[in-house]
Scaffold this active site. Structure first.
Site, PDB file in Angstrom:
ATOM      1  N   CYS A  84       0.826  -1.195   0.000  1.00 22.94           N
ATOM      2  CA  CYS A  84       0.000   0.000   0.000  1.00 22.94           C
ATOM      3  C   CYS A  84       0.874   1.265   0.000  1.00 22.94           C
ATOM      4  CB  CYS A  84      -0.933  -0.083   1.213  1.00 22.94           C
ATOM      5  SG  CYS A  84      -2.397   0.876   1.007  1.00 22.94           S
ATOM      6  N   TYR A  85       0.887   2.056   1.066  1.00 26.06           N
ATOM      7  CA  TYR A  85       1.801   3.212   1.095  1.00 26.06           C
ATOM      8  C   TYR A  85       3.232   2.743   0.856  1.00 26.06           C
ATOM      9  CZ  TYR A  85       4.448   7.261   2.617  1.00 26.06           C
ATOM     10  OH  TYR A  85       5.329   8.308   2.653  1.00 26.06           O
ATOM     11  N   GLU A 199      -2.167  -8.546   4.750  1.00 24.04           N
ATOM     12  CA  GLU A 199      -2.169  -8.959   6.158  1.00 24.04           C
ATOM     13  C   GLU A 199      -3.561  -9.045   6.772  1.00 24.04           C
ATOM     14  OE1 GLU A 199      -1.348  -6.103   4.864  1.00 24.04           O
ATOM     15  OE2 GLU A 199      -1.263  -4.422   6.263  1.00 24.04           O
TER      16      GLU A 199
END
Ligand code: XMP
Length: 540
Positions: A84-85, A199
């Protein structure tokens, strides 16, 4: 540091970073989470990661001065996975391009389906691809081995910005309808990046992706409770030497596991102090003493100080004053009894990993989030003792696994959490011995019901609260005027948020009947179904 193969998770502030660590530990991989601000080139040299994961986070790489790891993370000879980021920061640092999504403010997005775990600073809802998405393969990639049994794989997206141009050497291996760069990699250099969160449970095959990543990095799954136990024992021996150790036993799992482990390491050089403040559940003191002193033969001082605590609490109705009074007395009492041990140099505490993880704070420096009410706050300084904390690297479920490994009975390991101030915060208003007795009896009936119906293990915490309210009832031919109690059962992962457990109507009716019939002093039962937030788990 221990000698395990180790993975470094660099945290950029996602609310779900801890889940990465949990998934990895489940795979037998030792990992640590460190906030990006602390990861310096020197730190990397000391840590020597076998692999690195860059977490998600609420910031945007397009902001001025965005959170970044040092460029050395890409020259550790260790594979790197960006999530993601973390994907965006990797792409930007390696020469690709990220574009801003249409969104309001920064932030990962909160989604009702999974609670507020993704809530970022802005919390605003946006467009782009948020929540459930489906990935299609664009070429074989070892990271995605075991994926695409179906043509598409469900994943969970939660970030507004997206990759627009890949860095040199990278290729696309997975796309979704709105994310053309959902999975990218430079296989030769071992850099992998995904736009979604592997996750979380909403990415059903996410654990397999993480497993592929760590296997590619050479991890053999050398993190096991057996190995941990041996290492912890050796470490305690090294740290403590010939000193004596005192350990505050609360009756909870963490302090019990810590005490038993320290006893395995140094034998009778440890003395447990069990402060009985008179606010424990029915038979609790006897159970703890029976197990530790009689069964395990661990030196134990039973500090029965209920008179002191209850007399100081007389007339106190304000919840905060109750807590403060109990906290202050606890320190005084523990200090007195610990001094009687003579010559102790260390205090053993059951501090857990989530209590010490440094979290990324966007208002300033990383902050250490110690839940002081869970620990014996301020004790070591006041006693002039050094701390030994053998559970500092463990999550709660790992502490339970360690408890099994060292032979604590299952019934004890699976016990619901119980707050330090005990029944005091389940007895709103003034606390008296008589009320505590009623509360204890009602709680025992309720827990018995929960166990009989096989619900205990499904519930995070179940308890009775004795309300400072009396109501009229009728029993037999007579009028009664007795107390009301509330019963509460919640599910939770970490106590930070909670849902009311859906007890069936039959169960509730049966329980109310039993409490009113078996507990003298109660003639009415109500059911608290408030979630947290907006409620808290305890009533005070
Ligand atoms: P709340 O009521 O804050 O509780 O939603 C969250 C979890 O923490 C426990 N709790 C405490 N534990 N000392 C403790 O050791 C305390 O003062 C305390 N207050 C709450 C609570 O039982 C629940 O598991």
């Amino acid at each position: 540091m221990n000698t395990h193969q180790r993975l470094l998770v660099i945290d950029f502030g996602s609310q779900v970073t801890q889940l990465i660590a949990r998934r990895l530990r489940e795979l037998g991989v030792y990992c640590e989470i460190h906030p990006y601000q602390n990861v310096t080139p020197d730190f990397l040299t000391r840590f020597t990661p076998w692999a690195i994961i860059l977490s998600g986070g609420p910031a945007s790489v397009l902001d001025s001065d965005p959170p970044c790891p040092p460029k050395e993370v890409f020259s550790q000879n260790a594979p790197v996975l960006g999530i993601c980021y973390g994907q965006q920061v990797m792409v930007q640092m390696l020469g690709g391009k990220v574009e801003r999504g249409r969104r309001i403010g920064n932030g990962e997005i909160s989604d009702p389906a999974i609670g507020d775990v993704f809530a970022g600073p802005s919390g605003s809802r946006v467009n782009s691809e948020f929540g459930r998405a489906y990935i299609t393969s664009k070429g074989a990639l070892p990271l995605l081995e075991g994926w695409f049994g179906e043509p598409t794989e469900q994943v969970w997206m939660s970030h507004g910005d997206h990759v627009a141009e890949l860095p040199p050497g990278f290729e696309v291996f997975g796309v979704s309808s709105k994310a053309p760069f959902a999975v990218v990699a430079d296989v030769r250099r071992g850099f992998y990046a995904v736009q979604f969160h592997p996750e979380v449970h909403h990415t059903p095959n996410g654990k397999r992706l993480l497993e592929n990543f760590v296997r590619m990095a050479g991890f053999t799954g050398d993190w096991s409770m057996g190995a941990y136990r041996d290492e912890a024992i050796n470490r305690i021996r090294r740290e403590v030497g010939d000193s004596k150790v005192v350990c505050a036993l609360s009756g909870g799992v963490d302090s019990a596991v810590a005490a038993k482990l320290v006893h395995e390491a140094i034998g009778d050089s440890v003395t447990c102090v069990f402060v009985d403040h008179g606010l424990l559940r029915k038979d609790e003191a006897e159970e703890v003493i029976g197990m530790f002193r009689d069964h395990f033969n661990i030196p134990l001082i039973h500090a029965d100080e209920s008179d002191l605590f209850l007399s100081e609490l007389k007339g106190v109705t304000d919840p905060e004053t109750k807590r403060k009074t109990i906290g202050r007395l606890f320190i005084d009492v523990f200090r007195r009894h610990a001094a009687a041990v003579g010559g102790a140099g260390f205090l053993a505490q059951g501090t857990l990993y989530p209590d010490v993880i440094e979290s990324v704070s966007f208002s300033g420096e990383p902050s250490v989030t110690i839940k002081s009410h869970h620990n014996v706050g301020g004790l070591p300084e006041r006693l002039g003792l050094k701390l030994v904390e053998p559970l500092r690297e463990l999550f709660k479920d790992e502490v339970r696994a360690l408890g099994r490994e060292i032979g604590l009975p299952e019934r004890f390991i699976g016990r619901h959490p119980f707050p330090g101030p005990g029944l005091a915060i389940r007895c709103p208003g003034e606390i008296t011995r008589a009320k505590l007795e009623i509360l204890r009896n009602a709680d025992a009936v309720y827990i018995d019901q929960i166990r009989r119906h096989g619900l205990y293990g499904e519930i995070w915490q179940a308890f009775v609260v004795l309300l400072p309210v009396r109501t009229v009832g009728v029993m037999g031919d007579g009028r009664t005027y007795d107390y009301v109690c509330a019963i509460r059962a919640v599910t939770s992962v970490d106590g930070m948020t909670a849902d009311s457990y859906p007890l069936s109507h039959e169960f509730l009716a049966e329980t109310a009947t039993r409490i009113v019939n078996e507990v003298s002093g109660i003639n009415r039962v109500v059911h608290d179904i408030t979630s947290k937030p907006p409620g808290t788990i305890e009533w005070e």
